[in-house]
Motif scaffolding. Structure first.
Motif, mmCIF file in Angstrom:
data_model
loop_
_atom_site.group_PDB
_atom_site.id
_atom_site.type_symbol
_atom_site.label_atom_id
_atom_site.label_comp_id
_atom_site.label_asym_id
_atom_site.label_seq_id
_atom_site.Cartn_x
_atom_site.Cartn_y
_atom_site.Cartn_z
ATOM 1 N N ILE A 73 -31.191 37.125 56.691
ATOM 2 C CA ILE A 73 -29.798 37.555 56.857
ATOM 3 C C ILE A 73 -29.332 38.388 55.670
ATOM 4 C CG2 ILE A 73 -29.219 35.609 58.359
ATOM 5 C CD1 ILE A 73 -27.774 34.332 55.951
ATOM 6 N N GLY A 74 -30.282 38.841 54.869
ATOM 7 C CA GLY A 74 -29.948 39.752 53.786
ATOM 8 C C GLY A 74 -29.565 39.092 52.474
ATOM 9 N N VAL A 75 -29.937 37.820 52.279
ATOM 10 C CA VAL A 75 -29.612 37.099 51.039
ATOM 11 C C VAL A 75 -30.915 36.849 50.276
ATOM 12 C CG1 VAL A 75 -28.598 35.024 50.036
ATOM 13 C CG2 VAL A 75 -27.592 36.032 52.099
ATOM 14 N N ASP A 76 -31.152 37.645 49.240
ATOM 15 C CA ASP A 76 -32.409 37.553 48.501
ATOM 16 C C ASP A 76 -32.339 36.625 47.298
ATOM 17 O OD1 ASP A 76 -33.589 39.326 50.242
ATOM 18 O OD2 ASP A 76 -33.229 41.081 48.987
ATOM 19 N N LEU A 77 -31.162 36.493 46.691
ATOM 20 C CA LEU A 77 -31.032 35.667 45.494
ATOM 21 C C LEU A 77 -31.011 34.189 45.841
ATOM 22 C CD1 LEU A 77 -28.308 37.662 43.520
ATOM 23 C CD2 LEU A 77 -30.710 37.409 42.863
ATOM 24 N N ARG B 63 -23.146 30.530 60.019
ATOM 25 C CA ARG B 63 -21.903 30.790 59.289
ATOM 26 C C ARG B 63 -22.139 31.809 58.167
ATOM 27 N NH1 ARG B 63 -17.208 27.614 57.886
ATOM 28 N NH2 ARG B 63 -18.066 25.849 59.053
ATOM 29 N N MET B 64 -23.234 31.607 57.430
ATOM 30 C CA MET B 64 -23.500 32.491 56.304
ATOM 31 C C MET B 64 -23.794 33.913 56.764
ATOM 32 S SD MET B 64 -23.345 32.284 53.086
ATOM 33 C CE MET B 64 -23.799 33.244 51.634
ATOM 34 N N ALA B 65 -24.483 34.063 57.868
ATOM 35 C CA ALA B 65 -24.767 35.405 58.394
ATOM 36 C C ALA B 65 -23.467 36.128 58.745
ATOM 37 C CB ALA B 65 -25.670 35.314 59.619
#
Length: 305
Positions: free
Chosen positions: A204-208, A169-171
């Motif tokens: 998926i590109g979420v670093d924080l 879902r987050m992706a």
């Protein structure tokens, strides 16, 4: 409106309570000061780890004002807000008045409406705050990509923190928002012990990510983030296997341990942060013993480097 510049480890301090049951302002200041020595990229005060649902309006104001004064502009300070609309509006306004740089908007409780109603709720809080707003999806609030895009279009909304953990879902949300809104919108991994899933979210590109462990073992949390950034896969694996994974198992033993274990860890470190407030409960003696063991193991791993 100034942008929020966040990076590194995000620090979510506990809210200490004194013998009289009220917010222990001096202890909170000391807690924030100790955390700042380890270089967090942002301080999120009066949020989930800070027992936001149990704070009165005045206690919320005291906590935010204390954190802002202690941080003194070195990194952004973000304050929790949410729940009933009237309360969320007051919290957002007083956070801005206290000098906070942003608001973390927790979901409204119990009352669930359609996306247009949620959009109006978010817009009202963002307008009241006048400072950047980060949305927090967790519990009963699980957005689909279209809903996330609609909320991201609300003026003042700059980010989304995910406390659900559905990577698929987050992706899809990340792809949709970046396609429709642009690359400047921020995403956060907000699971209770986010380090365990940080590599997956990075995929998926979420670093924080938020770090509850930073409250009681900031040196371990900072070392983990440094290893993640530098590609030290061995240290990431060892800290995951020997500290974070067992911590998640312990946290999962009892509802509410995502907060009460953290506060217990702060006390084990020598800072009298007081008890948690009901409906949370203090950890059992055997769980405190295991937490103490894990803290020693995590510190040993970092010290060995």
């Amino acid at each position: 409106m100034s942008p929020l510049r966040l990076g590194g480890v995000l620090f979510f301090p506990v809210t200490p309570f004194g013998p009289d049951g009220g917010v222990a302002v001096d202890v909170l200041a000391e807690h924030v000061r100790a955390g700042m020595a380890h270089g967090p990229g942002g301080v999120f005060v009066a949020c989930g780890t800070g027992e936001f649902p149990s704070l009165s309006t005045e206690e919320h104001r005291l906590a935010v004002r204390t954190a802002v004064a202690e941080v003194n502009g070195r990194v952004p300070v973000v304050a929790g807000a949410g729940g009933p609309l009237g309360a969320a509006l007051r919290q957002a306004k007083q956070a801005a008045a206290a000098g906070a740089d942003g608001v973390l908007l927790l979901p409204p409780y119990l009352s669930q409406g359609p996306v247009p109603g949620l959009r109006d709720y978010v817009r009202a809080v963002a307008e009241a705050a006048g400072i950047p707003v980060i949305l927090y999806q967790r519990g009963g609030l699980a957005l689909d990509p279209a809903a996330a895009v609609e909320l991201a279009r609300v003026p003042g909304v700059v980010g989304l923190k995910d406390g659900i953990g559905d990577i698929d879902r987050m992706a899809r949300i990340v792809c949709a928002v970046r396609r429709e809104i642009g690359p400047g919108f921020a995403f956060f991994n907000g699971l209770p012990t986010a380090e365990l899933t940080a590599p997956a979210y990075r995929g998926i590109g979420v670093d924080l990510y938020s770090s509850a462990a930073f409250c009681f073992v900031p040196e371990v949390a900072a070392a983990f983030r440094g290893a993640l950034d530098s590609g030290d896969d061995d240290l990431v694996r060892r800290l995951t296997d020997e500290f974070y994974a067992p911590l998640v198992e312990l946290r999962s033993a009892v509802p509410g341990y995502a907060v009460s274990l953290v506060k217990a860890g702060v006390r084990l470190g020598g800072l009298d942060a007081g008890p948690v407030r009901p409906p949370l409960a203090e950890p059992a003696p055997e769980h405190l013993q295991e937490l103490s063991r894990l803290i020693k193991a995590g510190r040993a791993l970092v010290g060995a480097r």
